[in-house]
Design an enzyme around this catalytic site. Structure first.
Site, mmCIF file in Angstrom:
data_model
loop_
_atom_site.group_PDB
_atom_site.id
_atom_site.type_symbol
_atom_site.label_atom_id
_atom_site.label_comp_id
_atom_site.label_asym_id
_atom_site.label_seq_id
_atom_site.Cartn_x
_atom_site.Cartn_y
_atom_site.Cartn_z
ATOM 1 N N ASP A 64 16.502 80.399 26.838
ATOM 2 C CA ASP A 64 16.424 78.958 26.717
ATOM 3 C C ASP A 64 17.707 78.310 27.247
ATOM 4 O O ASP A 64 18.792 78.556 26.738
ATOM 5 C CB ASP A 64 16.229 78.631 25.226
ATOM 6 C CG ASP A 64 15.973 77.169 24.995
ATOM 7 O OD1 ASP A 64 14.844 76.755 25.257
ATOM 8 O OD2 ASP A 64 16.904 76.459 24.584
ATOM 9 N N THR A 97 15.065 72.210 30.207
ATOM 10 C CA THR A 97 16.525 72.168 30.170
ATOM 11 C C THR A 97 17.137 72.932 31.339
ATOM 12 O O THR A 97 18.057 72.442 31.993
ATOM 13 C CB THR A 97 17.061 72.754 28.859
ATOM 14 O OG1 THR A 97 16.410 74.001 28.627
ATOM 15 C CG2 THR A 97 16.798 71.846 27.701
ATOM 16 N N THR A 98 16.591 74.117 31.608
ATOM 17 C CA THR A 98 17.127 74.902 32.719
ATOM 18 C C THR A 98 16.911 74.142 34.019
ATOM 19 O O THR A 98 17.824 74.035 34.850
ATOM 20 C CB THR A 98 16.422 76.271 32.779
ATOM 21 O OG1 THR A 98 16.268 76.769 31.455
ATOM 22 C CG2 THR A 98 17.212 77.258 33.592
ATOM 23 N N ASP A 394 10.319 74.257 21.260
ATOM 24 C CA ASP A 394 9.973 73.751 22.600
ATOM 25 C C ASP A 394 8.491 73.404 22.672
ATOM 26 O O ASP A 394 8.116 72.358 23.206
ATOM 27 C CB ASP A 394 10.297 74.799 23.674
ATOM 28 C CG ASP A 394 11.795 74.846 23.970
ATOM 29 O OD1 ASP A 394 12.561 74.341 23.129
ATOM 30 O OD2 ASP A 394 12.179 75.383 25.024
HETATM 31 P P1 ADP Z 1 13.044 75.130 31.538
HETATM 32 O O1 ADP Z 1 14.173 75.362 30.595
HETATM 33 O O2 ADP Z 1 13.450 74.248 32.661
HETATM 34 O O3 ADP Z 1 11.786 74.700 30.889
HETATM 35 P P2 ADP Z 1 11.744 77.641 31.948
HETATM 36 O O4 ADP Z 1 12.438 78.937 31.992
HETATM 37 O O5 ADP Z 1 10.927 77.308 30.758
HETATM 38 O O6 ADP Z 1 12.798 76.528 32.227
HETATM 39 O O7 ADP Z 1 10.805 77.584 33.230
HETATM 40 C C1 ADP Z 1 10.015 76.485 33.506
HETATM 41 C C2 ADP Z 1 9.391 76.619 34.885
HETATM 42 O O8 ADP Z 1 8.541 77.748 34.951
HETATM 43 C C3 ADP Z 1 8.521 75.406 35.193
HETATM 44 O O9 ADP Z 1 8.802 74.950 36.490
HETATM 45 C C4 ADP Z 1 7.114 75.953 35.073
HETATM 46 O O10 ADP Z 1 6.201 75.266 35.886
HETATM 47 C C5 ADP Z 1 7.298 77.366 35.499
HETATM 48 N N1 ADP Z 1 6.236 78.253 35.025
HETATM 49 C C6 ADP Z 1 5.911 78.562 33.761
HETATM 50 N N2 ADP Z 1 4.866 79.431 33.725
HETATM 51 C C7 ADP Z 1 4.521 79.686 35.005
HETATM 52 C C8 ADP Z 1 3.546 80.513 35.649
HETATM 53 N N3 ADP Z 1 2.699 81.243 34.963
HETATM 54 N N4 ADP Z 1 3.508 80.500 36.981
HETATM 55 C C9 ADP Z 1 4.370 79.762 37.659
HETATM 56 N N5 ADP Z 1 5.322 78.997 37.142
HETATM 57 C C10 ADP Z 1 5.409 78.937 35.829
HETATM 58 MG MG MG Z 2 10.672 75.716 29.442
#
Ligand code: ADP
Ligand code: MG
Length: 562
Positions: A64, A97-98, A394
């Site tokens: 996270d 957040t990332t 989240d």
């Molecule tokens: P953040 O902290 O920004 O939410 P995450 O590590 O949760 O970062 O990653 C979020 C990103 O991963 C988003 O751009 C989301 O669309 C993408 N994502 C999540 N699941 C999938 C998936 N199954 N296939 C492609 N992209 C995905």
């Molecule tokens: Mg996320």
């Protein structure tokens, strides 16, 4: 320090460090980039996890972004601003957040190139502001309507947000719990707008069993046991007395001596005490209460009488829990037993003591107010439970976002690519240096699909080309499905969905931070009083915290900066 007729004039306190102009800016940008770099590899479902160890040796394993940055002790002021980006994102929308930190880092990295082309920071930030505004418009337009009725939308959003977490195996079941919880607490105002305050969802954690035993309880849990083993452990149709004062004989405030001259007097004294406690319990029983929740202690004798009357009692309950109970059961909190009347007692369909691992907890369910819910998190170890808690937080936020904002987009890089393409078109209507800044902003957005691909071990450029081609062909939600590794025409069809507001907020908070950092051309740091505690061994990477480059001392503007 300035000079006047050869005489130095001290303007700032001795030891104050100052970096200005290009150096200050380079310094800040480098620091921000380092922060973005630190979280980059954790983006998306194929992202890596981080193990963070604090100065006491406590370990946190997480993926996270907000947590990673919260745990690392950042010193550099510009780096701290990047940490703030993650915090803002977390408090505003709870996810992304990332993404927001990566975007801010990339914006600055690309702005640096514009600075080298001697474009003034004001022009750059103005261009960024325009681009961000336009992006929000574009995102809004491409969104699809969702909301509290749209179960698929809610579930897919919650599952997408948890797919990047360590607990992703249980995401479906956790998503359902979060949706039920938000639906229970959401309220509609007179204008038809939904409001869901996630603070109303209580979280309780208990080590043991597995994640799959995590459950939603409609009611309240008290981390307490029934005070005496003889009392009933289960009461249906509970009439609950919430009591703030003790069920004990009050001690006198000052020292009092009791002269007892005969054994009769002792007996008399004890009898009187017993009589008083008996009266107290009688008052309770007469009110119709069959459960007593007390903030203070309960005397052994009182326990005895309560047991005889088949009343369940719990003592030393936190004041905050008593207040929650009051809200949930509709009961008043009493300080004086003489005031208790039946209509002011709380109501719950069921009060039960249940054993969880080695502890007993009191579950108060089917309350008068169905809006109080608890998520009871289970998991093998503390580390897992904490990560489940973060994932649930989240997911609750994301479900709330969809319920309140009612808009979603496909994920997997789709919104970023689509926005970038439309932004480039918009840029052409501007011309000049501003056009350049907007184009740079569009290029910045590509970092999200690029990073997702990179973290999955795929070729960034190839993925980007495929994505662009599909978008040009009119597929606004074409994205990169990381479950299969393919680029597909509609991410919604594979259930990768995100609340629009998460994407909007990521753009807003990253642009704000990047612009703020870009506008700084002077860093004045007061002398440090002592070495900061907990400074990591090895210090900062080069370029961070490195005040005191050339250009210090004189008060004149640095020559020819832009
Ligand atoms: P953040 O902290 O920004 O939410 P995450 O590590 O949760 O970062 O990653 C979020 C990103 O991963 C988003 O751009 C989301 O669309 C993408 N994502 C999540 N699941 C999938 C998936 N199954 N296939 C492609 N992209 C995905
Ligand atoms: Mg996320």
């Amino acid at each position: 320090m300035a000079q006047l007729g050869g005489q130095p004039i001290l303007i700032m306190k001795e030891g104050t460090e100052r970096t200005r102009g290009k150096d200050a800016m380079e310094n800040n940008i480098t620091a921000a980039k380092v922060i973005a770099e630190a979280v980059r590899t954790s983006l998306g479902p194929r992202g890596m996890d981080k193990m963070l160890v604090d100065q006491f040796g406590d370990v946190v394993i997480t993926n996270d972004g907000a947590t990673i940055l919260k745990e690392i002790d950042v010193q550099h002021p510009a780096a701290k601003m990047m940490v703030e980006v993650a915090k803002t994102q977390d408090t505003e929308v709870g996810d992304g957040t990332t993404t927001s930190v990566i975007l801010a880092g990339e914006l600055l990295k690309r702005a640096e190139k514009l600075l080298q082309q001697k474009i003034h920071p004001t022009v750059i930030t103005e261009g960024f502001r325009k681009a961000a505004e336009k992006s929000v418009e574009i995102l809004d337009k491409m969104s699809i309507k969702s909301g509290i009725e749209d179960n698929d939308g809610l579930k897919n959003s919650a599952m997408t947000c948890m797919s990047s977490k360590i607990v992703s195996e249980s995401k479906e079941m956790l998503a359902e719990i979060c949706i039920d919880a938000i639906k229970a607490i959401a309220v509609k105002d007179e204008n038809g707008k939904w409001d869901a305050d996630i603070e109303k969802v209580q979280i309780q954690k208990k080590e043991g069993e597995s994640i799959d035993e995590t459950s939603l309880i409609k009611g309240i849990i008290l981390d307490k046991e029934v005070v005496s083993p003889g009392m009933p452990k289960l009461i249906k149709d509970a009439k609950i007395l919430l009591l703030q004062s003790a069920l004990e004989i009050e001690k006198t405030e000052f020292d009092a001596k009791l002269q007892i001259t005969s054994p009769d007097q002792i007996q008399q004294f004890l009898d009187e005490e017993e009589r008083m406690l008996r009266t107290m319990v009688e008052k309770i029983v007469n009110s119709g209460a069959n459960v007593v929740v007390c903030q203070k202690g309960i005397d052994d004798m009182a326990q005895h009488f309560l047991t005889k009357a088949n009343v369940m009692a719990v003592r030393r309950v936190k004041k905050s829990d008593l207040e929650k109970l009051s809200k949930a059961t509709g009961g008043m909190i009493f300080t004086n037993l003489d005031d208790v009347t039946e209509d002011k007692l709380g109501y719950a369909g069921l009060v039960e003591e249940r054993k969880i691992m080695n502890d007993s907890w009191i579950f108060i369910e089917e309350c008068k107010d169905p809006k109080s819910v608890v998520i009871l998190i289970r998991g093998g170890t503390d580390l897992i439970i904490d990560e489940v808690e973060r994932a649930i937080h989240d997911a609750l936020c994301v479900v709330r976002d969809v319920v309140e904002d009612q808009k979603v987009v496909g994920g997997g890089g789709a919104p970023e690519i689509e926005t970038a393409i439309q932004l480039r078109k918009f840029a052409q209507t501007l011309g000049g240096r501003e056009q350049l800044a907007v184009e740079v902003f569009a290029d910045t957005l590509d970092i999200i699909p690029k990073t997702l691909a990179e973290n999955a071990g795929l070729d960034q450029i190839e993925v980007l080309m495929k994505l662009r081609a599909s978008h040009q062909a009119g597929n606004k939600f074409a994205g990169h499905d990381l479950e299969t590794g393919d680029v597909i025409d509609n991410m919604m069809s594979v259930g990768v969905v995100e609340p629009t507001i998460v994407k909007v907020q990521a753009i807003k908070s990253s642009t704000e931070a990047a612009s703020m950092i870009l506008r700084i051309d002077d860093v004045i740091a007061g002398a440090k009083s002592a070495g900061p505690p907990g400074m990591p061994p090895g210090g900062m990477p080069p370029g961070m915290g490195g005040m005191g480059g050339p250009g210090m001392g004189g008060m004149g503007m640095p020559p020819d900066m832009y």
